[in-house]
Enzyme design. Sequence first.
Site, short mmCIF file in Angstrom:
data_model
loop_
_atom_site.label_atom_id
_atom_site.label_comp_id
_atom_site.label_asym_id
_atom_site.label_seq_id
_atom_site.Cartn_x
_atom_site.Cartn_y
_atom_site.Cartn_z
N ASP A 74 32.73 42.77 46.40
CA ASP A 74 32.20 41.76 45.48
C ASP A 74 32.42 40.37 46.09
O ASP A 74 33.25 40.18 46.98
CB ASP A 74 32.89 41.85 44.11
CG ASP A 74 34.39 41.61 44.18
OD1 ASP A 74 35.03 42.15 45.11
OD2 ASP A 74 34.93 40.88 43.33
N GLU A 137 37.53 42.69 43.40
CA GLU A 137 38.75 42.01 43.86
C GLU A 137 38.79 40.58 43.36
O GLU A 137 39.86 40.06 43.04
CB GLU A 137 38.81 42.04 45.39
CG GLU A 137 40.14 41.55 45.96
CD GLU A 137 40.21 40.05 46.18
OE1 GLU A 137 41.32 39.53 46.34
OE2 GLU A 137 39.16 39.38 46.18
ZN LIG Z 1 38.44 38.02 49.44
#
Ligand SMILES: [Zn+2]
Length: 382
Positions: A74, A137
């Site tokens: 992401d 993340e």
């Molecule tokens: Zn990163």
Amino acid sequence: VTPDIVELLRILVRQDTTNPPGNEQQLAEVLREWLARWGVESALQEFQPFRANLIARIRGRYSGRRLILNTHTDVVPAGSGWTEHPLAAEVRDGYLFGRGAADAKASLAAMAMALVQLRDQNLVLHGEIVLAAVGDEEVGSLGTRALLRDFTGDAAIVGEPTGRRLMTAHKGSVRPVIEVRGRSAHAAHPELGVNAIDGAAALLRRLCSYAGELGRTTHPLVGPPTLVPVLIAGGEALNTVAARCRITLDRRLIPGERDSDAVAALQNTLERFCSEHPRYAASIVEFAPTTGGPSETPARHEFVLTCQEALRRVGQFKGLGGLTVNCDMTHFRAAGIPTVIYGPGEPSVMHKPDERVSLRELELAVEAYVAMAAEWSTRSHG
Ligand SMILES: [Zn+2]
């Protein structure tokens, strides 16, 4: 025909994985196809609708330990100020531009390429090497949390833009939302109310001096802890004295600090503020999501020494460092897995317009991942 890493990175950058909402499953499927074309098998692990991790693995000839190469798929929203289109993956002057070019799709491309090379090199590997391309993340680490629920490893390399420096520590964060409460009144009669916005202004000055005090402690690899207000929202109507105002704080923690201690210290500051300003009430009402706390792997740990040795062997060791931002290493450390951070791209380009990665760095990172994984996985570990 050989796999082309620049082409792979362009494919990955063109997949829009802006988080929220993420949509990492589409990228995971594209990467699975790419890996399959070069003979590496992988599987998707869904953690939310349209959101999935990709887990690829190569098995050694002998049984042994498992090394996880982990990075995220992401990216943060592109924002404004770009001279290149953030999803175009244009190459200019030896750099590839795009949101995620460095953070962390460069690491992902290099890790995927390293896996293909490790499989093709006829090394006598012990155990297995796993590539875990995880989602989320940047917001709440849902991908790595899901990965580690029923999966573990004996060592991990987390791919983030470290400028190809080997890092063994990173900061973490906790994000308390503070509510300041006053009393509403007609805006024409402010003397009858207690304005929560005025209270928030006074509290911000207090928090600013508290942030200054935090700067007195420091960690040798990541520097001092920090505190900064990041969001503010207050008031109820145009013609009303504000009864409530909320301030969201971003408190960066250094290894050794616990978020519960940081929150307790903040609570003390709030209590002192309220006793000095009895017109207002102020308390922590909730916590905004973060990737997690700080973590560290001891520099003398066997895995750190192995990585260091491998980087020296290929002429790439630049000394140990620490990442000043958060990353998924914290979850690996919480699971007891020795972990380092390493990746192509400079930390200074993260989350900014015209994010880019040097194509030369990208090639060097493949060499480094191969060297570290081979150094670790060709040993039998007794
Ligand atoms: Zn990163």
